[in-house]
Every structure is written in C-alpha cells, then in structure tokens.
Design an enzyme around this catalytic site. Structure first.
Site, PDB file in Angstrom:
ATOM      1  N   ASP A 291       0.832  -1.210   0.000  1.00  0.00           N
ATOM      2  CA  ASP A 291       0.000   0.000   0.000  1.00  0.00           C
ATOM      3  C   ASP A 291       0.864   1.257   0.000  1.00  0.00           C
ATOM      4  O   ASP A 291       2.014   1.230   0.433  1.00  0.00           O
ATOM      5  CB  ASP A 291      -0.823   0.057   1.298  1.00  0.00           C
ATOM      6  CG  ASP A 291      -1.954  -0.936   1.301  1.00  0.00           C
ATOM      7  OD1 ASP A 291      -2.324  -1.417   0.232  1.00  0.00           O
ATOM      8  OD2 ASP A 291      -2.465  -1.206   2.408  1.00  0.00           O
TER       9      ASP A 291
ATOM     10  N   LYS B 137      -3.102   2.042  -2.763  1.00  0.00           N
ATOM     11  CA  LYS B 137      -4.419   2.505  -2.332  1.00  0.00           C
ATOM     12  C   LYS B 137      -4.272   3.602  -1.292  1.00  0.00           C
ATOM     13  O   LYS B 137      -3.626   3.459  -0.288  1.00  0.00           O
ATOM     14  CB  LYS B 137      -5.225   1.349  -1.755  1.00  0.00           C
ATOM     15  CG  LYS B 137      -5.614   0.420  -2.855  1.00  0.00           C
ATOM     16  CD  LYS B 137      -6.780  -0.466  -2.569  1.00  0.00           C
ATOM     17  CE  LYS B 137      -7.460  -0.214  -1.310  1.00  0.00           C
ATOM     18  NZ  LYS B 137      -8.659  -0.948  -1.094  1.00  0.00           N
TER      19      LYS B 137
ATOM     20  N   MET C 222      -9.087   7.728   8.633  1.00  0.00           N
ATOM     21  CA  MET C 222      -9.476   8.413   7.387  1.00  0.00           C
ATOM     22  C   MET C 222     -10.461   9.542   7.693  1.00  0.00           C
ATOM     23  O   MET C 222     -11.435   9.735   6.976  1.00  0.00           O
ATOM     24  CB  MET C 222     -10.073   7.407   6.380  1.00  0.00           C
ATOM     25  CG  MET C 222      -9.048   6.387   5.918  1.00  0.00           C
ATOM     26  SD  MET C 222      -9.737   5.072   4.899  1.00  0.00           S
ATOM     27  CE  MET C 222     -10.213   3.892   6.148  1.00  0.00           C
TER      28      MET C 222
HETATM   29  N1  SAH Z   1      -4.873  -0.867   8.608  1.00  0.00           N
HETATM   30  C1  SAH Z   1      -4.467   0.479   9.004  1.00  0.00           C
HETATM   31  C2  SAH Z   1      -5.517   1.526   8.689  1.00  0.00           C
HETATM   32  C3  SAH Z   1      -5.735   1.718   7.207  1.00  0.00           C
HETATM   33  S1  SAH Z   1      -6.835   3.038   6.889  1.00  0.00           S
HETATM   34  C4  SAH Z   1      -4.131   0.458  10.509  1.00  0.00           C
HETATM   35  O1  SAH Z   1      -4.418  -0.520  11.188  1.00  0.00           O
HETATM   36  O2  SAH Z   1      -3.547   1.447  10.983  1.00  0.00           O
HETATM   37  C5  SAH Z   1      -5.697   4.374   6.606  1.00  0.00           C
HETATM   38  C6  SAH Z   1      -5.823   5.383   7.738  1.00  0.00           C
HETATM   39  O3  SAH Z   1      -5.112   4.929   8.879  1.00  0.00           O
HETATM   40  C7  SAH Z   1      -5.236   6.753   7.438  1.00  0.00           C
HETATM   41  O4  SAH Z   1      -6.118   7.555   6.706  1.00  0.00           O
HETATM   42  C8  SAH Z   1      -5.041   7.274   8.845  1.00  0.00           C
HETATM   43  O5  SAH Z   1      -6.262   7.699   9.400  1.00  0.00           O
HETATM   44  C9  SAH Z   1      -4.599   6.026   9.584  1.00  0.00           C
HETATM   45  N2  SAH Z   1      -3.134   5.889   9.652  1.00  0.00           N
HETATM   46  C10 SAH Z   1      -2.389   4.910   9.124  1.00  0.00           C
HETATM   47  N3  SAH Z   1      -1.085   5.073   9.430  1.00  0.00           N
HETATM   48  C11 SAH Z   1      -1.023   6.205  10.183  1.00  0.00           C
HETATM   49  C12 SAH Z   1       0.044   6.898  10.823  1.00  0.00           C
HETATM   50  N4  SAH Z   1       1.313   6.472  10.749  1.00  0.00           N
HETATM   51  N5  SAH Z   1      -0.259   8.020  11.524  1.00  0.00           N
HETATM   52  C13 SAH Z   1      -1.525   8.455  11.626  1.00  0.00           C
HETATM   53  N6  SAH Z   1      -2.562   7.839  11.045  1.00  0.00           N
HETATM   54  C14 SAH Z   1      -2.318   6.720  10.345  1.00  0.00           C
END
Ligand code: SAH
Length: 270
Positions: A41, A63, A177
């Site tokens: 991703d 994505k 998100m």
């Molecule tokens: N599977 C991922 C989430 C995917 S959705 C998880 O468990 O973290 C993608 C969203 O995750 C982003 O839009 C943001 O809201 C959050 N996100 C992912 N990595 C991040 C990071 N390092 N810092 C802050 N938000 C993060």
C-alpha cells in the site's frame, strides 16, 4: 523460519505497522524477507520496503484515499495469480490487516481460488497515536469502550454513522481516514450529545520521524486538522481518556508547537 511457515504458492497478509520499521513484528520481518513478490500500500513507508529481499518483485498497489491506483478487484486478481504461479506472496498493509484494510476481500479471493492465505497482525495507527501522546485508549472508570470507526464516505455520499452511539461519554473513538470529515464529525457528535469540550488528539505520521501530536477540544476539531498537510496520514482520537496526558520526550517540541496552535483556537484547561 519455522518449517512450512511460508510454502511456495501461498499468501501472507502482513501488517506493516504504523511506519517505524522497529514496530514490525519479528514474524512480519521474516515473511517480508522470504517473499518472492510483495504487493504494498501507499502507506507502507520506505524503511519497511527496504527490508524486502533484493531478488523479490515489488508491486505498489497504491491505495490511498482519493487516489486509488488499483481497484480492489484488480488487487485480488494479482495476488491470486502470483500465488497460482507458485510464488510466495506477501500483501503488505499499513498498520493491522484487520482494521480498515480490505482483508476480508483478499482472504475470500484466495479461498475461492484454493490458495492458502494467512494473516500476520500489526500495530494499528490508533495504538501508535496514543503511544506518541503518552496516553491510553482506555481509562479505568472513564473510557470503558473503544470504537474503531472510519469517517471515509463514498464520494458524494453523506457520512452515515450512528452518531448517538458514538456520542456516549465513556467511549474513546479512534477515527481513521477522518481528516476530510473532521467538521462533520465534530458537529454531529456535539449534536448527538457529546460535550464540545471533549478532549481530542490528532496524530499525524504516528511513529515516523515526522510525527506530530496535536491536542484540542472536540468543538475545534476542524481547525486542528486544518494545520495538517493533505498527504500525511492522520488519525483522530476523541474521548475523555485523551485529557491531560504529558507530552512524551521525543515529541516534546512538536507538542509545544501544536499546543500553541490549539490554544490559538481554544484555550486548554489541562
Ligand atoms: N490498517 C491500518 C488503517 C488503514 S486506513 C491500521 O491498522 O492502521 C488508513 C488510515 O489509517 C489513514 O487515513 C489514517 O487515518 C490512519 N493511519 C495509518 N497510518 C497512520 C500513521 N502512521 N499516523 C496516523 N494515522 C495513520
């Protein structure tokens, strides 16, 4: 690697964690190093990608909210085709594969094709975000519930969430998100009865060197996210458990700056 952990022609969905490569599990490290092909991703960072074997093929499936470079059906097809060709396939996902990561679709696609698929969990963004803030998602007697929620709506569609349930005072909300919908989230939660002074945390690039921790109040959520660059991942955490956590040593300078920004919008009492 334990015997038969990763046979040829199988798929592992691997949690890459929030960005810091030191937050990968040992198992994720082994699987990434053993893969013949890795589909990743946009949120998987360069330092994690650097752990892929030099001989392995890397495929960005990019994505990311607003600019999906490959649709989910195409990703499913590519993963299954690689496995059926006898390769060891890693599908590397930001955070934990079990949270807003389309894991169910990929597992179903593999199962339908008779491809063996397994899941390696990862540290989710919400965990990294509160760690950065020196805080906790739950708090004894105060925050008894934790809700993972996505505030990403289909283009043009209203954000259809159960605001009444989300507004319950003893619930911590970890909103993924959520940047684009921050104003709606704040208005709807307050309209449903959540106190406008409920503490919120916005964490950008959690666990990365560019991490920022921004504190404020629910009523100011839209202003707080205004200070974030549109391309950086950000998570919103709402709830009483976010009150008054001390800035951690590493983020002390960022937290000072961020507190100044937050204070410009609404004075903090903690
Ligand atoms: N599977 C991922 C989430 C995917 S959705 C998880 O468990 O973290 C993608 C969203 O995750 C982003 O839009 C943001 O809201 C959050 N996100 C992912 N990595 C991040 C990071 N390092 N810092 C802050 N938000 C993060």
């Amino acid at each position: 690697m334990p015997h038969d952990e990763f046979p040829a022609g199988s798929v592992w969905l691997v949690g890459a964690g929030p960005g810091d490569p030191d937050l990968l599990t040992r198992k994720a490290l082994r699987l990434i190093a053993a893969a013949d092909i890795v589909f990743y991703d946009a949120l998987v960072g360069a330092e994690v990608l650097a752990l892929i074997s030099g001989d392995a093929e890397r495929v960005s499936v990019g994505k990311r909210s607003g600019r999906h470079s490959k649709d989910q059906g195409t990703i499913d097809t590519l993963i299954v085709a690689a496995a059926l060709a006898g390769r060891r396939v890693v599908r590397l996902k930001g955070g934990d594969p079990a949270i807003f990561a389309r894991t169910a679709e990929e597992v179903a696609a593999c199962a339908a094709a008779g491809v063996a698929v397994r899941i390696c969990p990862g540290i989710t963004a919400a965990s990294a975000a509160v760690a950065a803030a020196g805080s906790s998602l739950t708090l004894r007697g105060v925050a008894r519930r934790l809700t993972f929620v996505t505030a990403h709506a289909q283009a043009g569609a209203p954000l259809d969430l159960d605001w009444g349930t989300l507004a319950t005072p003893d619930t911590t909300l970890a909103i993924y998100m959520g940047r684009a919908a921050a104003a709606t989230v704040s208005q709807q939660l307050v309209a449903a009865g959540r106190h406008p002074d409920t503490p919120v945390l916005v964490v950008v690039n959690a666990s990365l060197p560019t991490e920022r921790v921004i504190r404020g109040r629910l009523s100011a959520l839209a202003f707080l996210v205004d200070t974030i660059s549109a391309t950086d991942p950000a998570i919103l955490i709402v709830g009483e458990a976010m009150a008054g956590a001390p800035p951690t040593i590493g983020s002390a300078v960022a937290a000072r700056t961020d507190r100044a920004i937050a204070a410009a919008h609404r004075p903090l009492t903690d």
